[in-house]
Scaffold this motif. Sequence first.
Motif, PDB file in Angstrom:
ATOM      1  N   ILE A 147      39.208  74.082  32.697  1.00 32.14           N
ATOM      2  CA  ILE A 147      40.510  74.729  32.901  1.00 32.14           C
ATOM      3  C   ILE A 147      40.995  74.484  34.315  1.00 32.14           C
ATOM      4  N   ILE A 148      42.299  74.186  34.449  1.00 35.06           N
ATOM      5  CA  ILE A 148      42.975  74.137  35.746  1.00 35.06           C
ATOM      6  C   ILE A 148      43.912  75.336  35.803  1.00 35.06           C
ATOM      7  N   ALA A 149      43.735  76.194  36.803  1.00 31.01           N
ATOM      8  CA  ALA A 149      44.562  77.397  36.960  1.00 31.01           C
ATOM      9  C   ALA A 149      45.508  77.188  38.133  1.00 31.01           C
ATOM     10  N   VAL A 150      46.809  77.150  37.859  1.00 32.10           N
ATOM     11  CA  VAL A 150      47.820  76.907  38.884  1.00 32.10           C
ATOM     12  C   VAL A 150      48.447  78.243  39.295  1.00 32.10           C
ATOM     13  N   ASP A 151      48.261  78.627  40.572  1.00 29.27           N
ATOM     14  CA  ASP A 151      48.787  79.900  41.086  1.00 29.27           C
ATOM     15  C   ASP A 151      48.472  81.037  40.109  1.00 29.27           C
ATOM     16  N   VAL A 162      36.072  75.272  36.194  1.00 28.40           N
ATOM     17  CA  VAL A 162      37.420  75.705  36.553  1.00 28.40           C
ATOM     18  C   VAL A 162      37.779  75.161  37.930  1.00 28.40           C
ATOM     19  N   VAL A 163      39.005  74.643  38.058  1.00 29.41           N
ATOM     20  CA  VAL A 163      39.569  74.294  39.357  1.00 29.41           C
ATOM     21  C   VAL A 163      40.861  75.080  39.510  1.00 29.41           C
ATOM     22  N   ALA A 164      41.007  75.783  40.637  1.00 29.89           N
ATOM     23  CA  ALA A 164      42.192  76.605  40.892  1.00 29.89           C
ATOM     24  C   ALA A 164      43.059  75.949  41.959  1.00 29.89           C
ATOM     25  N   ILE A 165      44.358  75.910  41.704  1.00 32.13           N
ATOM     26  CA  ILE A 165      45.323  75.427  42.698  1.00 32.13           C
ATOM     27  C   ILE A 165      46.037  76.648  43.263  1.00 32.13           C
ATOM     28  N   SER A 166      45.912  76.859  44.580  1.00 33.86           N
ATOM     29  CA  SER A 166      46.491  78.026  45.256  1.00 33.86           C
ATOM     30  C   SER A 166      45.966  79.329  44.662  1.00 33.86           C
ATOM     31  N   GLY A 167      44.692  79.333  44.287  1.00 34.72           N
ATOM     32  CA  GLY A 167      44.107  80.545  43.715  1.00 34.72           C
ATOM     33  C   GLY A 167      43.652  81.533  44.766  1.00 34.72           C
ATOM     34  N   HIS A 168      43.203  81.015  45.922  1.00 36.22           N
ATOM     35  CA  HIS A 168      42.752  81.843  47.047  1.00 36.22           C
ATOM     36  C   HIS A 168      41.691  82.855  46.638  1.00 36.22           C
ATOM     37  N   ARG A 169      40.872  82.480  45.693  1.00 40.02           N
ATOM     38  CA  ARG A 169      39.766  83.335  45.289  1.00 40.02           C
ATOM     39  C   ARG A 169      38.503  82.502  45.344  1.00 40.02           C
ATOM     40  N   HIS A 170      37.854  82.526  46.500  1.00 43.52           N
ATOM     41  CA  HIS A 170      36.700  81.674  46.698  1.00 43.52           C
ATOM     42  C   HIS A 170      35.526  82.227  45.906  1.00 43.52           C
ATOM     43  N   SER A 171      35.055  81.435  44.972  1.00 46.59           N
ATOM     44  CA  SER A 171      34.023  81.871  44.048  1.00 46.59           C
ATOM     45  C   SER A 171      33.033  80.741  43.822  1.00 46.59           C
ATOM     46  N   MET A 174      34.003  78.259  40.736  1.00 45.61           N
ATOM     47  CA  MET A 174      35.159  77.356  40.629  1.00 45.61           C
ATOM     48  C   MET A 174      35.367  76.615  41.938  1.00 45.61           C
ATOM     49  N   ILE A 175      36.187  75.576  41.894  1.00 43.13           N
ATOM     50  CA  ILE A 175      36.620  74.845  43.087  1.00 43.13           C
ATOM     51  C   ILE A 175      38.097  75.153  43.311  1.00 43.13           C
ATOM     52  N   SER A 176      38.489  75.330  44.574  1.00 44.88           N
ATOM     53  CA  SER A 176      39.871  75.667  44.896  1.00 44.88           C
ATOM     54  C   SER A 176      40.553  74.544  45.671  1.00 44.88           C
ATOM     55  N   VAL A 177      41.817  74.299  45.327  1.00 43.80           N
ATOM     56  CA  VAL A 177      42.669  73.372  46.081  1.00 43.80           C
ATOM     57  C   VAL A 177      43.728  74.228  46.777  1.00 43.80           C
ATOM     58  N   GLU A 178      43.721  74.243  48.113  1.00 47.30           N
ATOM     59  CA  GLU A 178      44.576  75.166  48.858  1.00 47.30           C
ATOM     60  C   GLU A 178      45.281  74.473  50.018  1.00 47.30           C
ATOM     61  N   LEU A 179      46.480  74.961  50.312  1.00 46.20           N
ATOM     62  CA  LEU A 179      47.253  74.480  51.454  1.00 46.20           C
ATOM     63  C   LEU A 179      46.791  75.172  52.734  1.00 46.20           C
ATOM     64  N   ASP A 180      46.859  74.453  53.852  1.00 46.85           N
ATOM     65  CA  ASP A 180      46.621  75.057  55.167  1.00 46.85           C
ATOM     66  C   ASP A 180      47.889  75.812  55.564  1.00 46.85           C
TER      67      ASP A 180
END
Length: 360
Positions: A147-151, A162-171, A174-180
């Motif tokens: 699953i890819i979870a977007v915002d 699971v990969v999260a985009i802008s999820g801001h839930r470090h777990s 899953m792996i997170s893709v986040e903006l600086d």
Amino acid sequence: MNKKPNANLAKPKSPAMIDDSFGRKSIALKELSAYLELSQSTVSRVINGGAKAHRISEETQRRVLAAAAEFGYEANVIARSLRQKRTFTIGVLVPEISEGYSTAVLSGIEDALLKEGLFYFVASHRHHAELLEAYPRLLISRAVDGIIAVDTKVSENIPVPVVAISGHRHSQHMISVELDHRLAAHQALEHLQKLGHQRIAFIKGQAFSSDTSHRWKAIREVAGKLGITLYPDLVVQLRSADPSPEPGHLATQELINRKSPFTAIFSFNDVSAIGAITALREAGMQVPRDVSIVGFDDVLFAATSHPPLTTVRQPLRQMGQMAATTLLGLIQGDGRMAPGSVITVYSELVVRKSTARLSH
């Protein structure tokens, strides 16, 4: 004297056909590959959309597809799934499907998944609590590989990668893709400060957005370092889940009605910035003559708005591609990234005509 044609160069005989469960004539991959004198892996990659990734020539692709059409070959997805214990299907969770953030991210996800010949489901939850709870279970019931979870905030109990985009839930699940966000805030605020703006208004994101609190924290930290005062009367928040410019329009009307002067607005996204421009125009103010505006994201219409919008560009398409390729790596167990990792991406300030030097 003319030589007889070489029998070895003659076209192979038509391959043997078999009846499928519906009584239709079909051909197996092995027979189709032998007929084309190609490896089964090459034929499979062409049929399943992986030709480009494996640099298979266009001529070979044409031959394979023509023969597949002629003999009625279709990839047996069920057999492949049983053999590799995968369904080659991905689930994607998004807040909504509309022009803007989600569409740009989805285009990147689509690029990466289609390249690998994968199918995907997209579920739009509109931030409804019952859908946020139900949709992951529904996707898992469809046997998705990941699953890819977007915002979108998702549970740690999901039994697939699971990969999260802008999820801001470090777990660790899953792996997170986040903006600086600190860099993004610095780019926007320093730009406005250099233009002479000190009374800057802020349109915060909706409370349910994963980015809102992190971006606001970054803005406060950067403003303090730059010596920019944050005035409480100049901070408003988007409230509606409506993906149109209307929430930005209403937030800017609220700012105007407070009668506290401001010369610039830093808006949570480009869509709300467009709404802000409309509200200012209705109040008799022009952008950027009276008020400068900075948006966020750099969606497609930002460059063609009136005036063209200065914005902080997120690499949205790239974020989607990163998320998809990272998820495929997790599913395949390539070991390059472990659950719990964070992939950081960086923004770019795009200066257009919605900002100008303070003239009064």
